[in-house]
Scaffold this motif. Structure first.
Motif, short mmCIF file in Angstrom:
data_model
loop_
_atom_site.label_atom_id
_atom_site.label_comp_id
_atom_site.label_asym_id
_atom_site.label_seq_id
_atom_site.Cartn_x
_atom_site.Cartn_y
_atom_site.Cartn_z
N ALA A 273 14.13 16.89 -22.82
CA ALA A 273 12.90 17.38 -22.19
C ALA A 273 11.74 17.30 -23.18
CB ALA A 273 13.11 18.81 -21.71
N MET A 274 12.00 17.76 -24.41
CA MET A 274 10.95 17.74 -25.42
C MET A 274 10.49 16.32 -25.72
SD MET A 274 11.03 19.20 -29.32
CE MET A 274 10.93 20.93 -28.98
N GLU B 88 8.30 14.97 -23.06
CA GLU B 88 6.95 15.53 -23.15
C GLU B 88 6.15 14.82 -24.24
OE1 GLU B 88 7.19 19.72 -23.75
OE2 GLU B 88 7.73 20.13 -21.65
N SER C 222 5.03 11.57 -23.05
CA SER C 222 3.93 11.68 -22.08
C SER C 222 2.67 12.27 -22.70
CB SER C 222 4.37 12.55 -20.90
OG SER C 222 5.59 12.13 -20.38
N ILE D 157 2.20 15.12 -23.79
CA ILE D 157 1.98 16.52 -23.46
C ILE D 157 2.08 17.32 -24.75
CG2 ILE D 157 2.95 18.53 -22.24
CD1 ILE D 157 4.03 16.61 -20.14
N LEU E 258 3.21 20.11 -27.02
CA LEU E 258 4.36 20.99 -26.97
C LEU E 258 3.97 22.46 -27.07
CD1 LEU E 258 6.10 18.66 -26.83
CD2 LEU E 258 6.86 19.03 -29.19
N LYS E 259 4.60 23.27 -26.24
CA LYS E 259 4.37 24.71 -26.34
C LYS E 259 4.94 25.19 -27.67
CE LYS E 259 4.55 25.89 -21.42
NZ LYS E 259 5.66 25.15 -20.79
#
Lengths: 338, 338
Positions: B306-307, B310, B313, B315, B317-318
């Motif tokens: 999943a990471m 991300e 993409s 995105i 990362l939190k």
DNA sequence: TTGTACGCGTTATCAG
DNA sequence: CTGATAACGCGTACAA
């Protein structure tokens, strides 16, 4: 950021063709001086050719597809490990795809291998018959070697490497019979797989040879997992089906069976003998250590990679099907050695 | 033989662009009628786009690199299995490369991943420090998530998913100490790996906290293999080094240690307690069943995929580093539960 | 909505 | 020995 062959050419004041030459036909075709100059630029910029571009250009990706049911099964884990290792030696990388023993997922894996243009694939199929996907390999000219699980095919582009499952299970069953067992439970893997069928046949042949009836209630169809072996034994016990021996289609199944027998307080091998198949490392650590049939995994891997590379190089195979000898490993889940 | 986008275009009397459109932006931009016509030809000819060509064109290969030390170790086998499974769901394929815990082979694996232009890589590194290869990922803009084995990095393109090894081994050591053990043998994996160092530190901290001296002769450095665990125990026994507990850096090491102890006639857990790490499936089947620390493998796999997606993409990362909680699984190679 | 033309990075052919 | 140039199969501005 990304440095390309073009960049090298420009910096070295030569053409792309020349750079390509020093890259590939590294021994000839380029003047000693220019070669050095080009190589210097390559080194300095740490240029690495784009294998995708090369692939589309020469139709060779230096990638091998590996399709197996389940990597978490130690047998396949070791197989994949060895395949990767041999392939890496030969400058190939492996694209791994697992089918979970599902025919439809196998089709999707095959589709991926085709779109990614692997140079060849090693396949431990979930099915025993030739399916559409296998034909597609032929259609696209992708060589394929079946490992472990044999599939009949007349394609020039395929071969097989496996052990003689039927013989192996004939031997194991006979060992059990000679040791006095007439009620031998058989714990099978998924029936879709070619290996399962062959193993069951070997078991049946041995029973026939000794005029012992094959009782359907002694046959348990499951998966190649510890849980499955455990469940089979538990269910037979609940159903009060008597048996004095367990023949498992794989070591993981046998491990589960042994676990169940222990929980039931049934002594091994005094009350029930057990034989597994694969000879995974953990079998020897079991208490009692597991009697099993050895599959020469490293050999399986080595031969299948070698065969695939020959197929890729258009070398005509000396033998399209390599059959390796299985071997009974006597440990402590069986009593006397016949 | 091979049917290309060009062929489809010709047969459907449209341009390549149109075919490309129905292939990709499947919802808009093409007339309903032409779309049907083109799709019909695609279906009939069983056209499959060449992902290599697409890759070179849009710089996305839908391939994830997976670099691990050794697939035949059940921990990594299961990890790879899960990663492949999650990746496949997300339409990605995995390119697998094993390092055998050798830094130089890791460099070569990294080089392969770069030349094959994977979209990202999941790495269980053989080394604990950032090496040249890791930087190269950055340089080439390839996202990388470290799994299991943490490595410090400040790259925007990387992250990590792992369990808190130090804490886990602190806990395990403390359990052993509370249970009355002062001489705890530690069987480590290769010291190059980050995990090994962290685990040793956790062990040392616990000893310190209880004012117990860390005796160097109780530390055995080996590999993550059954054989290694076996050898360590045998050697300590030969050298007559007294110990009442064994803390192993992995379950496979613990399995070997238990085997050795059994052969030596040393009772477990009465004379020597044993704790492993990983919670591989086979530990529970051992006699006695292995007390161990669980690593949530499926979670490790799921989160790292999943990471990575991300990161691919773009995105943000939190959290760049996800730390999962280890958990002690009490079975029968330890006495009392503290 | 559809088509043209070019770029992606490499290899190969054929001149020079 | 070296350099243009055309493939390889696909995506995509840009134009129509």
């Amino acid at each position: 950021m990304k440095v390309t062959l073009d960049d090298i050419a420009r910096m070295a004041n030569v053409s792309k063709a020349t750079v390509s030459r020093v890259l590939n036909h590294s021994t000839s075709g380029v003047g000693e001086e220019t070669r050095r100059r080009v190589q210097a630029v390559i080194d300095e910029l740490e240029y690495r050719p784009n294998l995708l571009a090369r692939g589309i250009s020469i139709s060779k990706t230096k990638t091998l597809g590996v399709i197996v049911p389940d990597i978490s099964n130690p047998f396949f884990a070791t197989l994949v490990q060895q395949i990767e290792s041999y392939a890496f030696e030969k400058k190939y990388t492996v694209l791994v795809c697992t089918t979970d023993n599902l025919p439809e997922k196998e089709e999707r894996c095959i589709a991926v291998m085709i779109t990614k243009h692997v140079d060849g694939v090693i396949l431990a199929s979930a099915v025993s018959e030739q399916i559409e996907g296998h034909l597609r390999f032929q259609k696209y000219g992708i060589p394929c070697v079946m490992v472990d699980r044999k599939i009949q095919t007349q394609s020039e582009l395929s071969g097989g490497v496996y052990v003689d499952n039927e013989y192996a299970f004939f031997l194991a069953t006979e060992q059990l019979i000679q040791s006095g067992n007439h009620k031998i439970a058989f714990l099978s893997g998924p029936v879709g797989a070619a290996t399962s069928k062959e193993r069951i046949e070997g078991y049946h042949y041995a029973l026939q040879a000794h005029k012992i009836e094959a009782l359907p209630q002694l046959m348990c169809i499951g998966k190649h997992s510890i849980q499955s072996g455990y469940n089979c034994v538990m269910r037979m016990h609940q159903d009060q089906i008597p048996f004095t021996a367990v023949l498992a289609s794989s070591d993981v199944i046998a491990l589960g069976a042994v676990q169940a027998l222990k929980e039931l307080g049934i002594r091994i091998p005094e009350e029930v003998e057990v034989i597994g198949f694969d000879n995974i490392e953990f079998g020897a650590l079991l208490d009692p250590p597991l009697t099993t049939i050895e599959q020469p995994i490293a050999e399986l891997a080595r031969r299948s990679v070698a065969m695939l590379l020959e197929l890729i190089s258009n070398i005509v195979l000396k033998e399209k099907n390599i059959r390796l000898e299985p071997k009974l490993i006597y440990r402590k889940t069986t009593k006397t050695r016949y």
